[in-house]
Design an enzyme around this catalytic site. Structure first.
Site, PDB file in Angstrom:
ATOM      1  N   GLU A 157      -1.841 -13.084  19.821  1.00  0.00           N
ATOM      2  CA  GLU A 157      -1.019 -11.869  19.745  1.00  0.00           C
ATOM      3  C   GLU A 157      -0.812 -11.503  18.290  1.00  0.00           C
ATOM      4  O   GLU A 157      -0.861 -12.370  17.421  1.00  0.00           O
ATOM      5  CB  GLU A 157       0.351 -12.130  20.401  1.00  0.00           C
ATOM      6  CG  GLU A 157       0.247 -12.491  21.871  1.00  0.00           C
ATOM      7  CD  GLU A 157       1.524 -13.151  22.402  1.00  0.00           C
ATOM      8  OE1 GLU A 157       2.594 -13.010  21.769  1.00  0.00           O
ATOM      9  OE2 GLU A 157       1.434 -13.829  23.443  1.00  0.00           O
ATOM     10  N   ASP A 162       6.512  -8.410  12.465  1.00  0.00           N
ATOM     11  CA  ASP A 162       7.442  -8.829  11.425  1.00  0.00           C
ATOM     12  C   ASP A 162       8.780  -8.128  11.657  1.00  0.00           C
ATOM     13  O   ASP A 162       9.070  -7.096  11.085  1.00  0.00           O
ATOM     14  CB  ASP A 162       6.863  -8.450  10.055  1.00  0.00           C
ATOM     15  CG  ASP A 162       7.565  -9.188   8.931  1.00  0.00           C
ATOM     16  OD1 ASP A 162       8.347 -10.114   9.235  1.00  0.00           O
ATOM     17  OD2 ASP A 162       7.341  -8.837   7.770  1.00  0.00           O
ATOM     18  N   TYR A 179       7.457 -10.902  24.258  1.00  0.00           N
ATOM     19  CA  TYR A 179       6.262 -11.746  24.363  1.00  0.00           C
ATOM     20  C   TYR A 179       6.473 -13.087  25.052  1.00  0.00           C
ATOM     21  O   TYR A 179       5.556 -13.885  25.130  1.00  0.00           O
ATOM     22  CB  TYR A 179       5.664 -11.990  22.972  1.00  0.00           C
ATOM     23  CG  TYR A 179       6.686 -12.405  21.928  1.00  0.00           C
ATOM     24  CD1 TYR A 179       7.056 -11.525  20.924  1.00  0.00           C
ATOM     25  CD2 TYR A 179       7.285 -13.660  21.964  1.00  0.00           C
ATOM     26  CE1 TYR A 179       7.997 -11.878  19.971  1.00  0.00           C
ATOM     27  CE2 TYR A 179       8.222 -14.025  21.016  1.00  0.00           C
ATOM     28  CZ  TYR A 179       8.579 -13.127  20.019  1.00  0.00           C
ATOM     29  OH  TYR A 179       9.509 -13.474  19.076  1.00  0.00           O
ATOM     30  N   CYS A 227      -5.093   8.186 -31.134  1.00  0.00           N
ATOM     31  CA  CYS A 227      -5.408   9.150 -32.190  1.00  0.00           C
ATOM     32  C   CYS A 227      -4.174   9.615 -32.965  1.00  0.00           C
ATOM     33  O   CYS A 227      -4.303  10.394 -33.911  1.00  0.00           O
ATOM     34  CB  CYS A 227      -6.152  10.357 -31.616  1.00  0.00           C
ATOM     35  SG  CYS A 227      -5.113  11.420 -30.604  1.00  0.00           S
ATOM     36  N   CYS A 248      -1.911  13.060 -23.952  1.00  0.00           N
ATOM     37  CA  CYS A 248      -2.319  13.320 -25.320  1.00  0.00           C
ATOM     38  C   CYS A 248      -3.044  14.663 -25.288  1.00  0.00           C
ATOM     39  O   CYS A 248      -4.050  14.806 -24.602  1.00  0.00           O
ATOM     40  CB  CYS A 248      -3.251  12.221 -25.815  1.00  0.00           C
ATOM     41  SG  CYS A 248      -4.090  12.678 -27.345  1.00  0.00           S
ATOM     42  N   CYS A 289      -9.384  13.399 -29.624  1.00  0.00           N
ATOM     43  CA  CYS A 289      -8.902  12.035 -29.368  1.00  0.00           C
ATOM     44  C   CYS A 289     -10.108  11.162 -29.019  1.00  0.00           C
ATOM     45  O   CYS A 289     -10.813  11.428 -28.054  1.00  0.00           O
ATOM     46  CB  CYS A 289      -7.901  12.037 -28.221  1.00  0.00           C
ATOM     47  SG  CYS A 289      -7.340  10.386 -27.775  1.00  0.00           S
TER      48      CYS A 289
END
Ligand code: IVH
Length: 670
Positions: free
Chosen positions: A114, A118, A223, A407, A422, A428
């Protein structure tokens, strides 16, 4: 300081620190439903304590964390004494540990496998068909009475179809979708977010106001039949009976004849589980024969005939060793955290993206911090929280620099203050470098041999600063570079020359215009047919192309209007590049895949994914990267995984490679 004789040994000090920490974590997790650390971290602390306990058995006191399962309940919920203990499960984490489990069971199978939900274990007791008691598991001997709240969970029948006595066990959970909605609502109301669905479910169930439970919208999967007559003979029979009684049963369970089949199931669900609307952290493997299972009995904590197979955790704790800024092709400056390596989802992670300045600042990540790192599926690992309580005080808040690390140009923030860029797009060096690498990359002009190392060499030698410079390279110039012989040099120059005849769609993609990826480039090329037609178009004309939005259109127009963009185009024209799209001029509204939205997934034998996608477009289809409700066709190659599963879930037509070739056979050729 203590005197020499009284000083606690390092082991003893560690022991006490561990006992304290574990106690604190147990209270946070079990009582407050608000964990302080990921499960993996908690497990590690417990393992360390266990190791110390083996060396110093006399230190173990009754009531110490080691002796306990779970933690005592909240004082305000009534205790429920269980006559038959509510057990937990032992874990297996590998194929070998699964084998070892099967060996201990002593029979080859069959097993029922199965999905392990959680959530939060609940016991439901029915008398004469009516729900009379619902309890959490608590420490396994004493649980908490949550009957009033459980009555608010719609999925749990208040009455059974028959007036019988029954006790069942299941898992209450909060669906991922509900969790997202709840957190959005909480954010809007200025409330702090719930940590994760599991703890949100537990928190919803273990509080005193039943209307809160109702509003949260919890779900359940059942279950186990703990008591009832006649007792089921097999686990399969139990699951079927539970379904017939009106309990929700997780539908993906399967009978596995032996442990190899269990492993196959585990592999199959490793990634697929992420598509479900509930969290699963593994599987539960149960001997199907319940009489044999009863004979095997249980240890103090867990039955011998069942085991939990846990997937590697998606979340763990790592230390931030540094924060590095990288300047991308389009000037985006993104921080990356360098981490002490951790194993997540089966791979080693040593870096996490901080996405943008905003996240870095919001989380206040500092060098030296311990942080929670998460990697779910294929997503890049990210930092989700900082363990601020563990700070020593030495950690310094990160200061975003004002200037580009590459740069020195002053950085700019976009309107939302989220992205830092930038602005020196053409000067650059980092952006030039990334731009050149991109220009020659596979989805762009596909120049073999123009990888990052070669680009670095060409730039260092001062031979290349923009893509147009590539076409002026001579074999002699390239051959003079370290690592290059005459042969390799010739190859590169030839590959550069060959790129001149690539279709316009590739060239447009190669420009690396902001917001314009391969797909938009292809749409533009098909629609306008030539680069000159596109350059003559207004932003409105461009935005009218299907699949192209106004932001993209503005970005395209701006690129060609900027002097540098226009100059690049002129130099490329002089170099003799192809500026037109074969079969372009007007969208392909016809073809065997006209009107279809197509996803290509898995590995095809006859073509790369990219080539297959351009075939789809030539056949009149629209290419999508993800399976959505709009998808009409999925081409599944070998090893197709989650996308295929999703297509099946959404009932979308799936074809294999053979059928794909048959369908595109009469598409126009380029
Ligand atoms: S069987 C003695 N089946 O996982 C029987 N447990 O790590 C033990 N869980 O405490 C439970 N899905 O809360 C079983 N299909 C499943 C489950 C499942 C989730 C939880 C349960 C248990 C924990 C053990």
């Amino acid at each position: 300081m203590m005197g020499a004789g009284g000083a606690a040994s390092p082991d003893r000090q560690r022991w006490e620190a561990l006992v304290d920490a574990i106690r604190q974590h147990q209270i946070a997790y079990h009582r407050d439903d608000a964990p302080l650390v990921p499960d993996a971290e908690y497990d590690r602390l417990v393992a360390e304590l266990e190791e110390l306990a083996r060396r110093h058995p006399d230190w173990v006191e009754p009531g110490a964390p080691l002796a306990r399962v779970g933690a005592p309940g909240r004082a305000n919920l009534a205790p429920v004494q269980f006559a038959q203990p509510v057990l937990s499960l032992n874990n297996a984490r590998s194929r070998e540990e699964l084998r070892a489990f099967a060996d201990r069971v002593g029979v080859p199978g069959p097993f029922v496998v199965e999905l392990k939900i959680d959530g939060l274990s609940v016991i439901l007791r029915y008398r004469a068909g009516k729900l009379v008691l619902a309890a959490t598991r608590g420490d396994g001997g004493t649980g908490e009475d949550v009957t009033a709240n459980v009555r608010e969970i719609r999925a749990i029948p208040a009455e059974l179809p028959e007036a019988r006595d029954l006790e069942v066990r299941g898992e209450v959970y909060l669906a991922k979708g509900r969790f997202a909605v709840l957190n959005a609502e909480r954010a809007a109301a200025g409330e702090p977010p719930l940590a994760n669905p599991r703890n949100a479910a537990a928190g919803s169930l273990r509080q005193l106001d039943a209307s809160v439970t109702r509003q949260r919208g919890l779900s359940v999967f059942v279950y186990e039949i703990r008591q009832g007559s006649p007792p089921p003979l097999t686990q399969q029979e139990a699951l079927l009976a539970l379904g017939q009684l009106g309990f929700p049963v997780e539908p993906h369970w399967r009978v596995a004849p032996d442990v190899d089949a269990v492993w196959q199931f585990a592999e199959e669900w490793r990634e697929r589980r992420r598509e479900l609307d509930y969290d699963t952290d593994g599987l539960v493997v149960k001997l199907d024969d319940l009489a044999a299972a009863a004979r095997l009995g249980a240890t103090q904590k867990a039955p011998r005939a069942a085991v939990a197979f846990k997937y590697p955790p998606d979340e763990d704790v790592a230390a931030v060793l540094g924060i590095r800024l990288t300047v991308g092709r389009t000037g985006a400056v993104t921080p990356t955290a360098e981490l002490s390596p951790v194993r997540l989802g089966g791979t080693t992670v040593a870096r996490a993206s901080l996405h943008n300045a905003n996240i870095l600042e919001r989380l206040d990540v500092r060098v030296g911090d311990r942080v929670v790192v998460r990697k779910a599926g294929e997503i890049i690992p990210e930092i989700v929280a900082v363990l601020a309580a563990e700070r020593s005080g030495q950690e310094v808040p990160y200061q975003y620099p004002d200037t580009c690390p590459e740069c020195g140009t002053r950085l700019v923030r976009d309107e939302e203050g989220v992205e830092v860029r930038c602005p020196a797009t053409l000067t650059c060096p980092a952006q030039r470098r990334e731009g050149l690498i991109h220009y020659g990359s596979r989805g762009a002009l596909d120049i073999a041999g123009l990888g990052d190392k070669t680009v670095d060499q060409l730039m260092a030698a001062g031979l290349v600063t923009t893509p147009a410079d590539l076409y002026a390279l001579s074999p002699e110039q390239v051959a003079a570079l370290p690592r290059f012989g005459p042969l390799a040099a010739q190859k590169l120059v030839r590959a550069v020359a060959a790129s001149k005849s690539q279709p316009l769609s590739r060239l447009l993609a190669a420009f690396g215009i902001r917001h314009v990826g391969e797909r938009v480039a292809a749409a533009l090329a098909r629609h306008f047919g030539t680069l000159d037609a596109l350059m003559a178009a207004s932003p409105d004309d461009i935005a009218a192309v299907p699949g192209v939005g106004p932001i993209m259109a503005d970005s395209v127009a701006a690129f060609f209007q900027a002097p540098a963009g226009a100059a690049l185009v002129e130099r490329l024209r002089q170099a003799g590049l192809n500026f037109s799209e074969p079969g372009g001029e007007g969208p392909a509204a016809s073809g065997p895949l006209a009107g279809q939205s197509v996803v290509v997934t898995g590995t095809l034998e006859g073509a790369s994914r990219r080539d297959a996608e351009s075939l789809v477009e030539r056949a009149g289809g629209r290419v999508q990267s993800a399976v959505t409700r709009q998808t009409t066709l999925v081409v599944a190659g070998a090893g197709a995984g989650s996308k295929l599963a999703r297509a099946q879930m959404l009932n979308i037509e799936v074809i294999d490679e053979k059928e794909f070739w048959a369908r595109v056979a009469n598409a126009p050729s380029p």
